[in-house]
Scaffold this motif. Structure first.
Motif, PDB file in Angstrom:
ATOM      1  N   LEU A 150       0.806  -1.245  -0.026  1.00  0.00           N
ATOM      2  CA  LEU A 150      -0.133   0.085  -0.038  1.00  0.00           C
ATOM      3  C   LEU A 150       0.859   1.333  -0.020  1.00  0.00           C
ATOM      4  CD1 LEU A 150      -2.827   1.388   0.236  1.00  0.00           C
ATOM      5  CD2 LEU A 150      -2.686   1.225   2.718  1.00  0.00           C
ATOM      6  N   ARG A 151       2.058   1.245   0.811  1.00  0.00           N
ATOM      7  CA  ARG A 151       2.710   2.396   0.846  1.00  0.00           C
ATOM      8  C   ARG A 151       3.551   2.751  -0.535  1.00  0.00           C
ATOM      9  NH1 ARG A 151       5.352   0.830   4.749  1.00  0.00           N
ATOM     10  NH2 ARG A 151       7.308   0.053   3.930  1.00  0.00           N
ATOM     11  N   LEU A 152       3.940   1.658  -1.214  1.00  0.00           N
ATOM     12  CA  LEU A 152       4.378   1.612  -2.523  1.00  0.00           C
ATOM     13  C   LEU A 152       3.546   2.456  -3.445  1.00  0.00           C
ATOM     14  CD1 LEU A 152       6.800  -1.505  -2.703  1.00  0.00           C
ATOM     15  CD2 LEU A 152       7.804   0.856  -2.229  1.00  0.00           C
ATOM     16  N   ALA A 153       2.461   1.735  -3.571  1.00  0.00           N
ATOM     17  CA  ALA A 153       1.340   2.321  -4.545  1.00  0.00           C
ATOM     18  C   ALA A 153       1.033   3.588  -4.207  1.00  0.00           C
ATOM     19  CB  ALA A 153      -0.023   1.476  -4.254  1.00  0.00           C
ATOM     20  N   LEU A 154       0.963   4.166  -2.748  1.00  0.00           N
ATOM     21  CA  LEU A 154       0.418   5.325  -2.539  1.00  0.00           C
ATOM     22  C   LEU A 154       1.622   6.489  -2.726  1.00  0.00           C
ATOM     23  CD1 LEU A 154      -1.578   4.907   0.483  1.00  0.00           C
ATOM     24  CD2 LEU A 154      -2.302   5.179  -1.997  1.00  0.00           C
ATOM     25  N   ASP A 155       2.687   5.757  -2.558  1.00  0.00           N
ATOM     26  CA  ASP A 155       4.147   6.696  -2.881  1.00  0.00           C
ATOM     27  C   ASP A 155       3.933   7.037  -4.562  1.00  0.00           C
ATOM     28  OD1 ASP A 155       4.989   6.945  -0.361  1.00  0.00           O
ATOM     29  OD2 ASP A 155       6.172   5.325  -0.355  1.00  0.00           O
ATOM     30  N   ARG A 156       3.848   5.839  -5.306  1.00  0.00           N
ATOM     31  CA  ARG A 156       3.865   6.214  -6.803  1.00  0.00           C
ATOM     32  C   ARG A 156       2.839   7.061  -7.012  1.00  0.00           C
ATOM     33  NH1 ARG A 156       2.889   1.207  -7.767  1.00  0.00           N
ATOM     34  NH2 ARG A 156       4.992   0.624  -7.228  1.00  0.00           N
ATOM     35  N   LEU A 210       1.258  12.727  -8.874  1.00  0.00           N
ATOM     36  CA  LEU A 210       0.651  13.872  -8.759  1.00  0.00           C
ATOM     37  C   LEU A 210       1.509  15.158  -9.143  1.00  0.00           C
ATOM     38  CD1 LEU A 210      -1.485  13.227  -5.425  1.00  0.00           C
ATOM     39  CD2 LEU A 210      -2.326  13.353  -7.617  1.00  0.00           C
ATOM     40  N   LEU A 211       2.593  14.850  -8.567  1.00  0.00           N
ATOM     41  CA  LEU A 211       3.449  15.979  -8.996  1.00  0.00           C
ATOM     42  C   LEU A 211       3.688  16.556 -10.576  1.00  0.00           C
ATOM     43  CD1 LEU A 211       6.513  15.064  -6.861  1.00  0.00           C
ATOM     44  CD2 LEU A 211       4.685  16.559  -6.164  1.00  0.00           C
ATOM     45  N   GLY A 212       3.418  15.384 -11.567  1.00  0.00           N
ATOM     46  CA  GLY A 212       3.201  15.906 -12.878  1.00  0.00           C
ATOM     47  C   GLY A 212       2.072  15.753 -13.416  1.00  0.00           C
ATOM     48  N   ALA A 213       0.985  15.595 -12.419  1.00  0.00           N
ATOM     49  CA  ALA A 213      -0.224  15.916 -13.192  1.00  0.00           C
ATOM     50  C   ALA A 213      -0.833  17.446 -13.602  1.00  0.00           C
ATOM     51  CB  ALA A 213      -1.562  15.632 -12.032  1.00  0.00           C
ATOM     52  N   LEU A 214      -1.251  17.570 -14.861  1.00  0.00           N
ATOM     53  CA  LEU A 214      -1.236  19.035 -15.360  1.00  0.00           C
ATOM     54  C   LEU A 214      -2.788  19.558 -15.175  1.00  0.00           C
ATOM     55  CD1 LEU A 214       0.846  18.491 -18.498  1.00  0.00           C
ATOM     56  CD2 LEU A 214       1.613  19.529 -16.273  1.00  0.00           C
ATOM     57  N   ASN A 215      -3.648  18.494 -14.819  1.00  0.00           N
ATOM     58  CA  ASN A 215      -5.143  19.181 -14.857  1.00  0.00           C
ATOM     59  C   ASN A 215      -5.866  18.169 -13.699  1.00  0.00           C
ATOM     60  OD1 ASN A 215      -5.844  16.518 -16.378  1.00  0.00           O
ATOM     61  ND2 ASN A 215      -5.370  17.585 -18.327  1.00  0.00           N
ATOM     62  N   ARG A 216      -6.998  18.377 -13.514  1.00  0.00           N
ATOM     63  CA  ARG A 216      -8.104  17.735 -12.557  1.00  0.00           C
ATOM     64  C   ARG A 216      -8.049  16.311 -12.926  1.00  0.00           C
ATOM     65  NH1 ARG A 216     -11.217  19.895  -8.783  1.00  0.00           N
ATOM     66  NH2 ARG A 216     -12.990  18.565  -7.984  1.00  0.00           N
ATOM     67  N   ALA A 217      -8.275  15.894 -14.181  1.00  0.00           N
ATOM     68  CA  ALA A 217      -8.564  14.713 -14.867  1.00  0.00           C
ATOM     69  C   ALA A 217      -7.347  13.687 -14.315  1.00  0.00           C
ATOM     70  CB  ALA A 217      -9.005  14.618 -16.181  1.00  0.00           C
ATOM     71  N   GLU A 218      -6.003  14.296 -14.590  1.00  0.00           N
ATOM     72  CA  GLU A 218      -5.112  13.588 -14.310  1.00  0.00           C
ATOM     73  C   GLU A 218      -4.752  13.241 -12.826  1.00  0.00           C
ATOM     74  OE1 GLU A 218      -1.611  15.209 -16.298  1.00  0.00           O
ATOM     75  OE2 GLU A 218      -2.334  14.963 -18.046  1.00  0.00           O
ATOM     76  N   VAL A 219      -5.106  14.108 -12.027  1.00  0.00           N
ATOM     77  CA  VAL A 219      -5.148  13.906 -10.628  1.00  0.00           C
ATOM     78  C   VAL A 219      -5.984  12.789 -10.116  1.00  0.00           C
ATOM     79  CG1 VAL A 219      -5.688  15.213  -8.283  1.00  0.00           C
ATOM     80  CG2 VAL A 219      -4.393  16.465 -10.190  1.00  0.00           C
ATOM     81  N   ARG A 220      -7.253  12.957 -10.670  1.00  0.00           N
ATOM     82  CA  ARG A 220      -8.154  11.855 -10.294  1.00  0.00           C
ATOM     83  C   ARG A 220      -7.761  10.434 -10.932  1.00  0.00           C
ATOM     84  NH1 ARG A 220     -14.306  13.813 -11.166  1.00  0.00           N
ATOM     85  NH2 ARG A 220     -14.531  11.965 -10.209  1.00  0.00           N
ATOM     86  N   ALA A 221      -7.108  10.375 -11.933  1.00  0.00           N
ATOM     87  CA  ALA A 221      -6.577   9.250 -12.500  1.00  0.00           C
ATOM     88  C   ALA A 221      -5.485   8.564 -11.544  1.00  0.00           C
ATOM     89  CB  ALA A 221      -6.231   9.299 -13.895  1.00  0.00           C
ATOM     90  N   SER A 222      -4.600   9.497 -11.173  1.00  0.00           N
ATOM     91  CA  SER A 222      -3.610   8.955 -10.385  1.00  0.00           C
ATOM     92  C   SER A 222      -3.934   8.400  -9.051  1.00  0.00           C
ATOM     93  CB  SER A 222      -2.517  10.337 -10.113  1.00  0.00           C
ATOM     94  OG  SER A 222      -2.153  10.635 -11.379  1.00  0.00           O
ATOM     95  N   VAL A 223      -4.829   9.507  -8.274  1.00  0.00           N
ATOM     96  CA  VAL A 223      -5.206   8.871  -7.104  1.00  0.00           C
ATOM     97  C   VAL A 223      -6.013   7.577  -7.307  1.00  0.00           C
ATOM     98  CG1 VAL A 223      -7.061   9.480  -5.359  1.00  0.00           C
ATOM     99  CG2 VAL A 223      -5.417  11.152  -5.924  1.00  0.00           C
ATOM    100  N   GLY A 224      -6.816   7.295  -8.162  1.00  0.00           N
ATOM    101  CA  GLY A 224      -7.736   6.150  -8.434  1.00  0.00           C
ATOM    102  C   GLY A 224      -6.830   5.048  -8.458  1.00  0.00           C
ATOM    103  N   ARG A 225      -5.670   5.206  -9.512  1.00  0.00           N
ATOM    104  CA  ARG A 225      -4.925   3.879  -9.654  1.00  0.00           C
ATOM    105  C   ARG A 225      -4.248   3.631  -8.406  1.00  0.00           C
ATOM    106  NH1 ARG A 225      -3.950   6.843 -14.488  1.00  0.00           N
ATOM    107  NH2 ARG A 225      -2.016   7.827 -13.806  1.00  0.00           N
ATOM    108  N   GLY A 226      -3.679   4.723  -7.837  1.00  0.00           N
ATOM    109  CA  GLY A 226      -2.850   4.157  -6.704  1.00  0.00           C
ATOM    110  C   GLY A 226      -3.673   3.606  -5.495  1.00  0.00           C
ATOM    111  N   LEU A 227      -4.920   3.897  -5.323  1.00  0.00           N
ATOM    112  CA  LEU A 227      -5.768   3.352  -4.304  1.00  0.00           C
ATOM    113  C   LEU A 227      -5.894   1.979  -4.907  1.00  0.00           C
ATOM    114  CD1 LEU A 227      -8.176   6.329  -3.171  1.00  0.00           C
ATOM    115  CD2 LEU A 227      -6.184   5.471  -1.924  1.00  0.00           C
TER     116      LEU A 227
END
Length: 737
Positions: A444-450, A455-472
């Motif tokens: 879980l820690r590795l997935a959330l760290d990834r 998130l640091l490279g997300a350029l818009n709201r859709a990319e932020v949501r996609a990063s969080v969804g994939r990590g969880l």
């Protein structure tokens, strides 16, 4: 099965009420459990779960003598055997099934020793069976699993009230579970070991009256599970409320019957339970099968669990009613019936946990957690047992084959191997299961760290949501519902459950996502502000250019109209030619005022038209020459760039008596700088000084608006006569060289 969602229990966070109110309610819950134990314990200690002989009898209608089906325990244990036929008791022969059972029900079994004449095979034996004296374990042992299930429900209900004393359903569950426990004790431990005295008989009568309330308590619980069917102010309008009242009224009526008439017939109690329990199960199923609406929207997993609970309760009711008939007792000799009863008992054992889970949505009551935690030990038990036996048996046989002797040292070796293997095997097995069920903290820690790095490279709201969804999803092995408000931090959706050991990491990731969204919003706002400022600057520039153009056009028209007026009086044909050229010029000036740029070739064509008009007015010869590369003719320049220069040359350089005025435009592009030099060889005059007049100042402003602050406009007299204006600015990349 679909996942069950959880919400944070208020008992683990902010109390809904004052802490002292919670302490009071928890004390009441503890008192209720102690009262239930105090009610059930005397009967548990004084009654036995089987009859006087300690055997189960296969005795059906039409048989004269009973046959021992199974020896359950003392006092017949070691004296009677399975298959023995009981012929006589204390010298009196059994007189058939119906008459003997009626006699025993009326007078009970004798309390003293029993002399039984038994037919065992082909011979008769006489057996003396002493009075029954059983310890607590002997009374519980034959019904271990039902007793565990009986104890489990009150314990789970007490834990639920302890964690959530604010829930009405939790208290009704405790009331129902306590009555279920005391009712199970009443049913299982049915046969007394002595003749009850007067005081003890009062206790038994009160106990029997209390048991009558068990079906009513079940219906009551089903009507408030997981939340009451009625509100505090509208309960009298709810038919469900009146069903509960009717059930309690029936229970009270049975108690009055017992006090006024005598013991309640078994058929009446059985009928009450057989009606009340299906009503409660039907109420539960109807609640979870109905469509979602405001305030009631259980997930599919919750619906399936609730329906499973209802089916188990219905099956338990049917089994209880069926086996109350003595004719059905013979079915217990069938293996399939025993398996079904054991399965139903295990299901009843897990039912309280599922009920508490559905009431509180608290993962503490999730049965899957217990299963997942117990799987490693179950697997390890089999693996280590096989390892131990393999070492012991294999090594001993090899040693015996080689030496002819046996050695016990291999037992010690096997024990040491198992001891050293247990810890790493247990850790690896548990880690594998944790990864399978999304509970491995490292994964879980590795997935959330990834996800945090993404998130640091997300350029818009859709990319932020996609990063969080994939990590969880990668860390928890399942999709997680997240609420994304327009402003503020994202949060777990209502009803979405996260394991306690993962909650802080998930909330930290959501906080990072919220911060990234705020940064993106600030960046978008800053870009929008900059774009708006640039648009305002552009609008201001365009307005200023229009104003400058407006200054050029009236001045040009004034001079042109003066010339036209003069030619109309002196030379009408020239006036006609002047008018045609003037129309072309006006068309160009109108178009130029609406464009940000013009081509240098267009400006030169305009100059030629302008001079053509001027020749109709001036007596001197007017000549114009372009000196520069042809590819520079495609260079963009400010509109009406050359018109004020030509006008300035005609005004100050074309003096009376001069034979010709030569105008020239030199253009070159060197090192990215475009230079335009406009010159004439006109005569000098007192009003013509080496500087910039108002018109040329206007021109300089337009050039700087066009090419930037580095652009320059300079004017100076030419040696030998004449005047020159030099315009210079940096040419944009990609323009003609």
């Amino acid at each position: 099965m679909h996942a069950v969602t959880f919400v944070e229990s208020p008992a683990r966070g902010e109390n809904l009420e004052a802490p002292h109110a919670f302490r009071t309610r928890r004390s009441l819950a503890l008192l209720a459990v102690l009262v239930a134990i105090a009610i059930a314990l005397p009967r548990l200690l004084t009654h036995t779960p089987y009859q006087r002989l300690g055997v189960s009898l296969d005795w059906k209608e039409g048989q004269d003598f009973p046959r021992v089906g199974r020896v359950l325990g003392p006092p017949a244990e070691g004296l009677l055997q399975r298959g023995d036929v009981l012929v006589a008791m204390n010298g009196e022969r059994f007189e058939g099934y119906a008459r003997t059972r009626a006699h025993i029900r009326k007078q009970g079994w004798p309390r003293g020793p029993l002399i039984m004449d038994v037919l065992r095979g082909n011979r008769e034996v006489r057996v003396s069976i002493p009075p029954v004296q059983l310890g607590a374990w002997q009374r519980v042992r034959p019904f271990t699993l039902p007793v565990v299930a009986m104890i489990a429900a009150p314990l789970v209900a007490f834990l639920l009230v302890w964690r959530r004393p604010d829930l009405t359903a939790a208290w009704v569950f405790l009331w129902f579970a306590a009555l279920q426990g005391v009712s199970a004790v009443w049913d299982l431990f049915h046969y007394t070991q002595f003749e009850p005295t007067r005081g003890f008989k009062v206790y038994l009568d009160a106990y029997s009256a209390l048991v009558n309330f068990y079906p009513a308590a079940f219906v009551h619980f089903m009507m408030v599970f997981p939340r009451p069917r009625w509100t505090a102010g509208r309960r009298l309008r709810s038919p469900w409320f009146w069903i509960v009242v009717a059930c309690y009224a029936v229970a009270a009526g049975l108690g009055v019957w017992q006090y006024a008439v005598g013991p309640v017939p078994d058929s009446a109690s059985l009928w009450f339970q057989s009606v009340a329990l299906p009503i409660g199960a039907f109420a539960l199923m109807s609640r979870y099968l109905r469509r979602a609406r405001e305030g009631w929207n259980p997930s599919l997993g919750e619906r399936l669990l609730a329906i499973a609970v209802a089916l188990v309760l219905l099956a338990a009711t049917a089994a209880y009613a069926m086996f109350q008939d003595p004719r059905m007792e013979a079915l217990f000799i069938l293996p399939i019936v025993r398996v079904l009863v054991a399965t139903l008992t295990l299901a009843m054992l897990w039912t309280p946990m599922v009920i508490a889970l559905l009431i509180a949505n608290d993962p503490v009551f999730d049965p899957r957690r217990l299963i997942v935690r117990s799987i490693p030990y179950a697997l390890l038990s089999g693996v280590l047992a096989a390892l131990y036996l393999g070492i012991v048996l294999g090594a001993q046989r090899l040693f015996a084959a080689a030496t002819g002797e046996e050695a016990a040292v291999f037992n010690v070796i096997a024990a040491l191997v198992v001891a050293y293997a247990f810890s790493p095997l247990r850790e690896r097995t548990q880690r594998a299961l944790d990864r399978l069920y999304g509970r491995d903290p490292r994964a879980l820690r590795l997935a959330l760290d990834r996800a945090g790095h993404e998130l640091l490279g997300a350029l818009n709201r859709a990319e932020v949501r996609a990063s969080v969804g994939r990590g969880l999803a990668a860390g928890l092995k399942r999709p997680v519902a997240i609420e994304w408000p327009e402003s503020g931090m994202p949060r777990l959706a209502n009803g979405e459950g996260i394991p306690e050991d993962a909650r802080s990491a998930v909330e930290n990731l959501l906080m990072q996502a919220g911060i990234r969204l705020e940064n993106l919003a600030l960046h978008e706002q800053r870009v929008a502000d900059e774009r708006r400022a640039a648009e305002l600057r552009g609008a201001a520039t365009r307005a200023e250019l229009r104003a400058l153009h407006a200054q050029v056009q009236p001045h040009f028209l004034f001079n042109a109209l003066n010339a036209l007026s003069y030619l109309t009086e002196t030379d009408p044909p020239a006036a006609q030619r002047f008018t045609e050229r003037l129309a072309d010029m006006l068309r160009y000036t109108v178009q130029a005022s609406q464009r940000p740029t013009a081509l240098l070739s267009e400006e030169i064509a305009f100059v030629e038209d302008y001079l053509g008009v001027a020749r109709e007015r001036y007596e001197s010869a007017l000549q114009f020459e372009y000196r520069g590369a042809n590819d520079l003719l495609a260079m963009p320049v400010p509109p009406l760039l050359l018109q004020p220069l030509v006008e300035n040359s005609l005004k100050h350089g074309c003096a009376p008596g001069i034979e010709a005025l030569h105008l020239s435009l030199e253009a070159n592009n060197h090192d990215g700088w475009l230079t335009l030099r406009f010159s004439d060889d006109g005569a000098a005059s007192s009003g013509r000084r080496p500087g910039l007049g108002v018109g040329l100042q206007n021109l300089e402003q337009r050039v700087r608006h066009f090419a930037g602050p580095d652009a320059s406009v300079s004017a100076a007299a030419v040696d030998g006569g004449g005047f020159a204006v030099t315009l210079r600015w940096r040419a944009a990349e990609g323009e003609a060289a």
